[in-house]
Structures are given as structure tokens and as C-alpha cells.
Design an enzyme around this catalytic site. Structure first.
Site, PDB file in Angstrom:
ATOM      1  CB  SER A 158       2.811  41.534  19.912  1.00  0.00           C
ATOM      2  OG  SER A 158       3.545  42.171  18.855  1.00  0.00           O
ATOM      3  CE1 TYR A 171      -1.943  43.408  17.574  1.00  0.00           C
ATOM      4  CE2 TYR A 171       0.045  43.925  17.742  1.00  0.00           C
ATOM      5  CZ  TYR A 171      -0.701  42.905  17.687  1.00  0.00           C
ATOM      6  OH  TYR A 171      -0.600  41.679  17.703  1.00  0.00           O
TER       7      TYR A 171
HETATM    8  C1  BGC Z   1       1.253  41.646  14.458  1.00  0.00           C
HETATM    9  C2  BGC Z   1       1.539  41.205  13.222  1.00  0.00           C
HETATM   10  C3  BGC Z   1       3.132  41.761  12.702  1.00  0.00           C
HETATM   11  C4  BGC Z   1       4.006  40.977  13.710  1.00  0.00           C
HETATM   12  C5  BGC Z   1       5.354  41.590  13.609  1.00  0.00           C
HETATM   13  C6  BGC Z   1       2.239  40.994  15.637  1.00  0.00           C
HETATM   14  O1  BGC Z   1       1.962  41.377  16.686  1.00  0.00           O
HETATM   15  O2  BGC Z   1       0.047  41.206  14.636  1.00  0.00           O
HETATM   16  O3  BGC Z   1       0.881  41.787  12.005  1.00  0.00           O
HETATM   17  O4  BGC Z   1       3.642  40.986  11.676  1.00  0.00           O
HETATM   18  O5  BGC Z   1       3.509  41.356  14.969  1.00  0.00           O
HETATM   19  O6  BGC Z   1       5.513  42.940  13.338  1.00  0.00           O
END
Ligand code: BGC
Length: 273
Positions: A158, A171
Site C-alpha cells: 500500500s 494496517y
Molecule cells: C487502503 C485504502 C486507502 C488507500 C489510500 C489503501 O491501502 O486500503 O483504504 O484508500 O490505501 O489511503
């Protein structure tokens, strides 16, 4: 979708974790379009997984597709998934380590369960699947007619592997850790011709962030964070994954590829600072 049906992964087999929805679903289709056999791993949504498998099988010149239920954080289940894939297709060439969840909370209110579950799925799950994949790559050996690499692992990370994320500390911590998991694996197994990379998506239109893009107000706010001024679509990730799994990217290992419309370019500084 920019991707055209191709045969860049013909004769190869790919496991996509979390393949029944969102980014995983799009990757499963893109990989299938390249002629690979696809194992669509799912946790709860069997119906969607079956639909994706059918779609892949229905496309011309695509490989076969099967579905398999697994909680990627459970060692025995992950081992079972690899056994099934190998029994059905002979080996595994590509792992797309995609399954991931969000359990958001202000940090001071975050329960141990919210912390642990996100680490278990988003990090430990990627460890378990990568380990089984590497075991199989080494056992099988090179197949020079099929690929220049012994095997390919793509972690779906991410932008939050580099952008801190208040209210989502579990996360962000898991995604930050994936950088070192990915790079250390690339370093450890490069000489054996295993390529290990990450794709780091920005905001992609999937169920995980529907609470944000689902309203006009949310979308407007979100676009302020994206210089390219549009939300990403799952197929934006699918086409990059198909390329990154193919020999066209043979010299790429140990890297995160950001597919984020520029989200990591500090858009808040466009007119300030
Ligand atoms: C998340 C999303 C988020 C994006 C940008 C991703 O890794 O799961 O919920 O919109 O990152 O912030």
C-alpha cells in the site's frame, strides 16, 4: 482496462490470495488473461470466487481456474492450499500475496484483537504464503522454456508502507513491515532466480474504502490527495501485476512499484510549504 489478452504467462500457475474481490479479483483476471492457471483463494465469499473462476475459464486462451477457501493466517490451511494447487496444476510459479483487511480505530482505543487480526492477515499471511511458494520453487527447479525466473512473488502492499496513517496504525505497521519482508526475501533468494517485489496501490475503488469514495463529499476530499485526479480502478493494479509477473520485468526484484496516481508525491505541498 489497458491490458490486451496475451500469453505472457502461458504454462504457469499462480495463486492469488484474496482473489474473490477488489484488487485480488482484478489481478486474478489479468493473470488469467495471460494464459496462466489461477488458484483463486478466498476466505468467506465463495460465490464471488466461483464467478471469477468461471469468467477466467470463459475467456479465450486463458488457463484453468480453481477456487480454494483458506484463512491465510493459518499455517495448516496455507500448506493445504499449496498442496491442492500443486496436485491440480503440477507446480506454482507465481504468488500474488494480496489478502488484506482493515480494522480501523483511534490508537488509544485499538483492541489487541484489532491489532492482532490485521497483523495476522496482512503480514503473517504473506509470510506463510511466501514460505510455501519458495519451498515449491526450489523443489521444482528451473523451467527455462516457461520463465527466466525460478518463481515470482508479488506482495500487495500500500502507499501506507511509506505514508503514515493516523487511525489505521495496525494496517500501516503491517504494510511498513512488508517492505522489509519483500526486500529481505529478494536479497536472500535472488541468486536462486526468485524475484520478489511489491505493488503499493493508492486509493483504488474497492469495498475496503467504499465508505470514502462512496459519497460525493468523500470522493472530492480523496481526489485532493491524488495529483492525477482520479481514483484508481482495480484493473490499474491487475495490468501491472501481470507485467510484473512476466519475463518483461525480469530485471526487477526487491522493489515497490507505486500505482497511486501520484499520492506519494506529497500533494498537500502543491500550493503550500
Ligand atoms: C487502503 C485504502 C486507502 C488507500 C489510500 C489503501 O491501502 O486500503 O483504504 O484508500 O490505501 O489511503
Amino acid at each position: 482496462m489497458n491490458q490486451k489478452p496475451n500469453q505472457r504467462l502461458k504454462g504457469q500457475t499462480c495463486i492469488v490470495t484474496g482473489g474473490s474481490s477488489g484488487i485480488g479479483l482484478a489481478i486474478a483476471k489479468s493473470i488469467g488473461m495471460e494464459g496462466a492457471n489461477v488458484v483463486i483463494n478466498y476466505y468467506s465469499d465463495k460465490e464471488s470466487a466461483e464467478k471469477v473462476a468461471k469468467e477466467i475459464e470463459g475467456m479465450s486462451e486463458c488457463g484453468s481456474a480453481i477456487i480454494h477457501q483458506t484463512d491465510v493466517s493459518k499455517e495448516k490451511q496455507v500448506v493445504g492450499m499449496f498442496k491442492k494447487a500443486i496436485k491440480k496444476f503440477g507446480t506454482v510459479d507465481i504468488l500474488i500475496n494480496n489478502a488484506g483487511i482493515q480494522m480501523d480505530a483511534p490508537f488509544h482505543e485499538m483492541t489487541l484483537d484489532q491489532w492482532q487480526r490485521v497483523i495476522d492477515i496482512n503480514l503473517t499471511g504473506q509470510f506463510l504464503c511466501a514460505r510455501e511458494a519458495i519451498k515449491e520453487f526450489k523443489k521444482r527447479g528451473m523451467r527455462p522454456k516457461v520463465s527466466n525466473a525460478l518463481g515470482k512473488i508479488i506482495h500487495i502492499s500500500s502507499v501506507h508502507e511509506v505514508i503514515p496513517w493516523a487511525g489505521h496504525v495496525n494496517y500501516a505497521a503491517a504494510k511498513g513491515a512488508i517492505v522489509m519482508l519483500m526486500q529481505s526475501l529478494a536479497q536472500e533468494y535472488g541468486r536462486e532466480k526468485i524475484r520478489v517485489n511489491s505493488i503499493a496501490p493508492g486509493a483504488i475503488r474497492t469495498p475496503i474504502n467504499e465508505d470514502v469514495w462512496g459519497s460525493k463529499k468523500g470522493m472530492k476530499k480523496l481526489k485532493k490527495l491524488i495529483p492525477y485526479n482520479r481514483i484508481g480502478e482495480p484493473a490499474d493494479i491487475g495490468s501491472v501485476a501481470a507485467w510484473l509477473a512476466s519475463d518483461e520485468s525480469d530485471y526487477i526484484t526487491g522493489t515497490s512499484i507505486f500505482v497511486d496516481g501520484g499520492m506519494t508525491c506529497y500533494p498537500g505541498f502543491t500550493e503550500n510549504g
